[in-house]
Structures are given as C-alpha cells and as structure tokens.
Design an enzyme around this catalytic site. Structure first.
Site, PDB file in Angstrom:
ATOM      1  N   LYS A 179      42.327  70.548  17.458  1.00 36.81           N
ATOM      2  CA  LYS A 179      41.747  69.410  18.183  1.00 36.81           C
ATOM      3  C   LYS A 179      40.534  68.921  17.396  1.00 36.81           C
ATOM      4  O   LYS A 179      39.493  69.579  17.372  1.00 36.81           O
ATOM      5  CB  LYS A 179      41.299  69.817  19.586  1.00 36.81           C
ATOM      6  CG  LYS A 179      40.906  68.612  20.422  1.00 36.81           C
ATOM      7  CD  LYS A 179      39.929  68.924  21.522  1.00 36.81           C
ATOM      8  CE  LYS A 179      38.512  68.919  21.039  1.00 36.81           C
ATOM      9  NZ  LYS A 179      38.038  67.640  20.455  1.00 36.81           N
ATOM     10  N   GLU A 255      31.296  79.056  14.669  1.00 36.97           N
ATOM     11  CA  GLU A 255      30.290  78.548  13.726  1.00 36.97           C
ATOM     12  C   GLU A 255      29.462  77.548  14.521  1.00 36.97           C
ATOM     13  O   GLU A 255      29.891  76.424  14.752  1.00 36.97           O
ATOM     14  CB  GLU A 255      31.013  77.914  12.539  1.00 36.97           C
ATOM     15  CG  GLU A 255      30.245  78.035  11.256  1.00 36.97           C
ATOM     16  CD  GLU A 255      29.444  76.808  11.003  1.00 36.97           C
ATOM     17  OE1 GLU A 255      28.311  76.736  11.533  1.00 36.97           O
ATOM     18  OE2 GLU A 255      29.932  75.923  10.309  1.00 36.97           O
ATOM     19  N   CYS A 289      24.784  71.649  10.176  1.00 40.61           N
ATOM     20  CA  CYS A 289      24.262  72.804  10.902  1.00 40.61           C
ATOM     21  C   CYS A 289      23.369  73.670   9.999  1.00 40.61           C
ATOM     22  O   CYS A 289      22.643  74.518  10.502  1.00 40.61           O
ATOM     23  CB  CYS A 289      25.380  73.625  11.510  1.00 40.61           C
ATOM     24  SG  CYS A 289      26.710  73.897  10.366  1.00 40.61           S
ATOM     25  N   GLU A 386      17.463  72.351  17.535  1.00 37.02           N
ATOM     26  CA  GLU A 386      18.115  71.756  16.377  1.00 37.02           C
ATOM     27  C   GLU A 386      17.954  70.237  16.494  1.00 37.02           C
ATOM     28  O   GLU A 386      18.322  69.645  17.509  1.00 37.02           O
ATOM     29  CB  GLU A 386      19.595  72.160  16.401  1.00 37.02           C
ATOM     30  CG  GLU A 386      20.352  71.787  15.170  1.00 37.02           C
ATOM     31  CD  GLU A 386      21.784  72.364  15.176  1.00 37.02           C
ATOM     32  OE1 GLU A 386      22.363  72.539  16.265  1.00 37.02           O
ATOM     33  OE2 GLU A 386      22.315  72.618  14.083  1.00 37.02           O
TER      34      GLU A 386
END
Ligand code: ADP
Length: 485
Positions: A179, A255, A289, A386
């Site tokens: 997906k 991850e 990331c 983040e």
C-alpha cells in the site's frame, strides 16, 4: 505531463498481475504540491481488493520460492535495468507528485534501483549453519522465506522506500502486497509496471492505492495469510500497526520517526560541517526521517557556524522541482506547512531568534521559507519533535558530556551525526549515541550496502546490507537423529 513512455503513467491498481479499477469504481485525486494541479484520479481500493491481492500473493509465492535463487536474481536484475532505462520518466512522475527537485528524484530512482540489484545478488547468499554434532545426530539451521509480506510506505521517498522492502522480500522467495502513500501512488504504480515487464510473476507483487489506509492496513495486519508487515512512516502509525499485528503474532519491521542530532565540536572542520549540516537538514525540503533535526554546536565555533550556515541557506533557489534552477521544492501538503509554522511560532513565542525565513512562502500554499532559528532550547517543540520541514534550530553546548546528553534526550534513535577532527572523541561519542546509525564527518550515510534502521521508538529491523535479508527470513532448526542405527 509528457513522459517518454506514457504507458508508465498508471492510475489503476495492480492486483494478481492485472491492472484494475477498484471494485466500486471509486478514485481519489493526486495533486502536484508545487502547482496545486490535479495530476490523476487513482483507483481507490478497499477490503475486497486487499483480500484478493493477499490470496494471489500466497498462490504466486508457492512456485516463486521453489525457483533457484539465481532465477529470481535474473528477473530482479532485469527490473533493475528497466528502472535505470526509465529513470527520466520515473523522476518526472516523482517530482510531479512529491515535489522534490528533479536532480533529487533522479538520485532517488538510482538509489531505489541499487537495492533491487543488491538484493538480487544477496538472495544467492542465504546461508545456514550446522551445529556441533553428536555421534548419532546432526543439527542444522536453514533459512526459509517468511511468507506473504504486506508493506506500507510513505510519500517522502515514493520509490526507494518501496524498493528496499520489495527487493529483499522477493529475492529470498516471498511475495509482497504494497500500500503506497495516497500522496504518491504514481511512482509505485510505475515501479510495478516495470516489475511486470521484467517478468515478476502475476500475483507476486500487487500494489493497492487507497485513500482509506486504515481499512487496507487493518486487513494487512489481521489476515492470517500475511506473515510479516513492513512499514515506513510515523511512530504513531507504526505503534498502531504493531498493536494490530499482535493478535496474529506477525513479525514486523518498523522504520519510524527520527529526531537526528548533528553535533559540531569546536575542533570540527567548519566548512565540512556547514555543508554536511545543510545537505542533511534541507534535502527533500527537510522531509526525510534522517534529516538533521537538531543542530547542536559547541560554544567556541557557534557564531562562525551560524554565520556561514545562514549565508548558504540564503542562496537556496526555492521553486517547482521541475525547474532546473530549483535547489529546494515545496513540502508535501498545505497542511504540512501549517504544522511546520506552528512549531516555528511556538519557538519564537518562547524566545527563539529568526536568523532567516520564519514564515510561509509566497510561492504557494505548499511552500515554506527555509528557516534558521537561534536562541533555542531543549524545552521547545523544535527540540522535542520531528520538524519534517526546512527549519534548522541551532542549539549551543559547552562540554562533550552535555552534547551527548542533549543528543540522547529523545525517545527517537534513528540517525545521529558528529563533526570532529579528534580521533578519540569520534569513537567515544559514536559509541555513546543511542542511535541505529551514526555519521562522523559525513551526513550522506545511506546506501544499499549499509544496515539502515533505528533503535528506541525509531523502530526495529534493518533495510539494506546483508542484514536486510534477515527481515524476510525465518530460521528453521532441523535435527537428524538415529544416525548410529
Ligand atoms: P506521514 O504523517 O508522514 O504521512 P504516516 O505514518 O501517516 O506518515 O503515513 C505513512 C504510511 O502509513 C502511508 O502510506 C499512510 O497511508 C499509512 N497509514 C496512515 N495511517 C494508517 C493506518 N491507520 N493504517 C495503515 N496505514 C496507515
């Protein structure tokens, strides 16, 4: 959009080796973040299509796993070649739907392709072990493909995040149902078209575009045929998927988010540190990331670093990624700019000084000015969260111990960087950082040959390198007894 090969522009789902509309003929829109233009209406699949894809993955895997590894390797290598032959079209699609400049998109396609090639080769090197024998028994460990794998991927690297999951899975004999992110399905669909042309058998790799991630994700994590879920995305969604996988005890690879520190010591090579920090912070407009999220600079070099860093940021050319002059593109959505701005505003309210940028850009609703903040502290959101945008907070520290404590003061543990010319410090700090990856005097740390992955709440499992295969293999112990009869 004019591609050299327009048949790479796919808007249907790819299930059981066939292009198909969704069962109810529903679609969802995909936009170009730089222009707001509608790029495509893409098939919006749901529960039934997901079940069908999983079932046909299971069927396809039965014969795929029996092929010699070399035969799987040959097909994957054809796919790798096709990716490189179509790099311009894949890059155009990516820039159009994701926004990154064309040179970054071309780089990502080459990077994605490198995983296909690497794992095609590594698939031939799945070795087992023999244990110490006794007189009448032998003990052996073999490795077998884990089974049907479900993958869920993000929009920031619409090609490479898929390639580094599907390549090891297929190389060792698994099948995959994917997906992709709703923002960037076109890259995924072009990729599976090339897989099909390369000879990947029907059903072995299905791609399920959807705007209903929860329904498809729920089926992927609960269907008993699926033996493993591999995910790249936010920590919040990763935790949810892990909980959902618990009911059927599926293996997971996660991850997840990062909050990378980049520590610049007084003894660093200043120019090297500035260029490393710039690349790491602003690549993909800050949406990776492993982006340097917190720039942590020692007091003695702080002012000089800030001056050079800000001067370099002011030379950026922001714009549409399709324009050759553009060094930095938009962020993914208007919603993302609002989120980025709220972090900047909250820092300013708590005393941060804006050295450059600090606001929305006039270029469009998905653009945010490249921003540098000083006078920041570890209580601010720009330290704790983040940022995922072109905003660089530059923190100050005095001692090595303080820098390590600041760097580790987060629930995340993906990548960290340090700049120093001191050999002892290089080792001490690298080993003290609670991160899965550490770059010393280097921020471009990623490639297909290295084990990419995080610790703490940044995830589990590794992608790339010889270790990347382990995520798709089960170890089976076989005991052969009665040898003395
Ligand atoms: P981001 O905020 O960067 O988009 P997400 O973690 O939300 O990160 O998205 C990463 C991937 O996870 C995307 O493919 C998205 O569609 C998918 N996703 C989001 N929510 C869910 C969910 N509840 N179940 C399964 N997949 C999800």
């Amino acid at each position: 959009m004019q591609l050299k090969d327009n048949s790479l522009f796919k808007t249907q789902a790819f299930i059981s080796g066939e292009w198909a509309n969704s069962d109810n003929n529903e679609t969802f829109p995909v936009y170009n973040p730089a222009t707001g233009e509608l790029l495509a209406e893409v098939a919006n699949v749901g529960l039934n299509e997901t079940r069908r894809a999983i079932k046909s993955a299971h069927t396809a895997m039965a014969s795929w796993r029996e092929l010699p590894a070399k035969a799987r390797c040959d097909i994957l290598e054809r796919w790798h070649t096709l990716m490189l032959e179509n790099v311009e079209d894949l890059a155009l699609l990516m820039t159009a739907e994701q926004g990154k400049p064309l040179f970054e998109s071309r780089g990502e396609v080459a990077y994605g392709a490198s995983f296909i090639k690497w794992f095609a080769e590594e698939g031939k090197r799945v070795y087992g072990d023999t244990m110490p024998a006794t007189s009448d028994r032998r003990s052996i460990a073999i490795k077998q493909p884990i089974g049907v794998v479900a993958a869920i991927t993000p929009w920031n690297f619409p090609n490479a995040m898929i390639a580094r999951k599907v390549a090891p899975a297929l190389a060792v004999g698994c099948a995959m149902v994917l997906k992709p992110a709703a923002e960037t399905p076109l890259s995924a669909l072009a990729l599976v078209e090339l897989a099909n042309r390369a000879g990947i058998p029907p059903g072995l790799f299905s791609v399920l575009p959807t705007s209903d991630a929860a329904t498809v994700g729920n089926e992927m994590t609960s269907n008993t045929i699926v033996k493993k879920v591999t995910f790249t995305g936010s920590t919040q969604v990763g935790k949810l998927l892990m909980k959902q996988c618990a009911d059927t005890v599926k293996r997971t690879s996660m991850e997840l988010g990062g909050n990378a520190p980049i520590i610049i010591f007084d003894d660093a090579d200043l120019d090297l540190a500035v260029s490393g920090a710039l690349i790491s912070k602003y690549r993909n407009s800050g949406q990776t990331c492993i982006c340097a999220n917190r720039i942590i600079v020692q007091a003695g070099i702080y002012d000089a670093f800030v001056k050079k860093f800000v001067a370099a940021v002011n030379k950026f050319t922001i714009g549409n990624g399709l324009d050759d002059k553009t060094s930095h593109g938009p962020v993914i959505t208007a919603k993302a700019t609002i989120e980025i701005h709220s972090k900047v505003q909250s820092a300013i309210a708590e005393g941060a000084v804006v050295e450059t940028g600090g606001n929305f850009s006039e270029l469009g609703e998905c653009f945010y000015q490249p921003t540098v903040l000083t006078n920041v502290n570890d209580q601010m959101r720009v330290f704790r969260e983040e940022i995922f945008g072109p905003v660089a907070p530059i923190f100050k520290f005095s001692t090595e111990e303080e820098a390590i404590a600041m760097a580790n003061d987060t629930e995340f543990g993906l990548a960290a960087y340090l700049y120093t010319e001191h050999m002892g410090r290089c080792w001490r700090v690298s080993e003290a950082l609670e991160y899965g990856m550490v770059g010393v005097n280097e921020t471009a740390i990623s490639s297909e040959v290295i084990p990419f992955g995080g610790v703490k709440e940044s995830g589990q499992g590794r992608e790339g390198s010889k270790y990347g295969l382990d995520d798709y293999l089960e170890i089976k112990y076989i005991c052969i007894g009665g040898l003395q009869r």
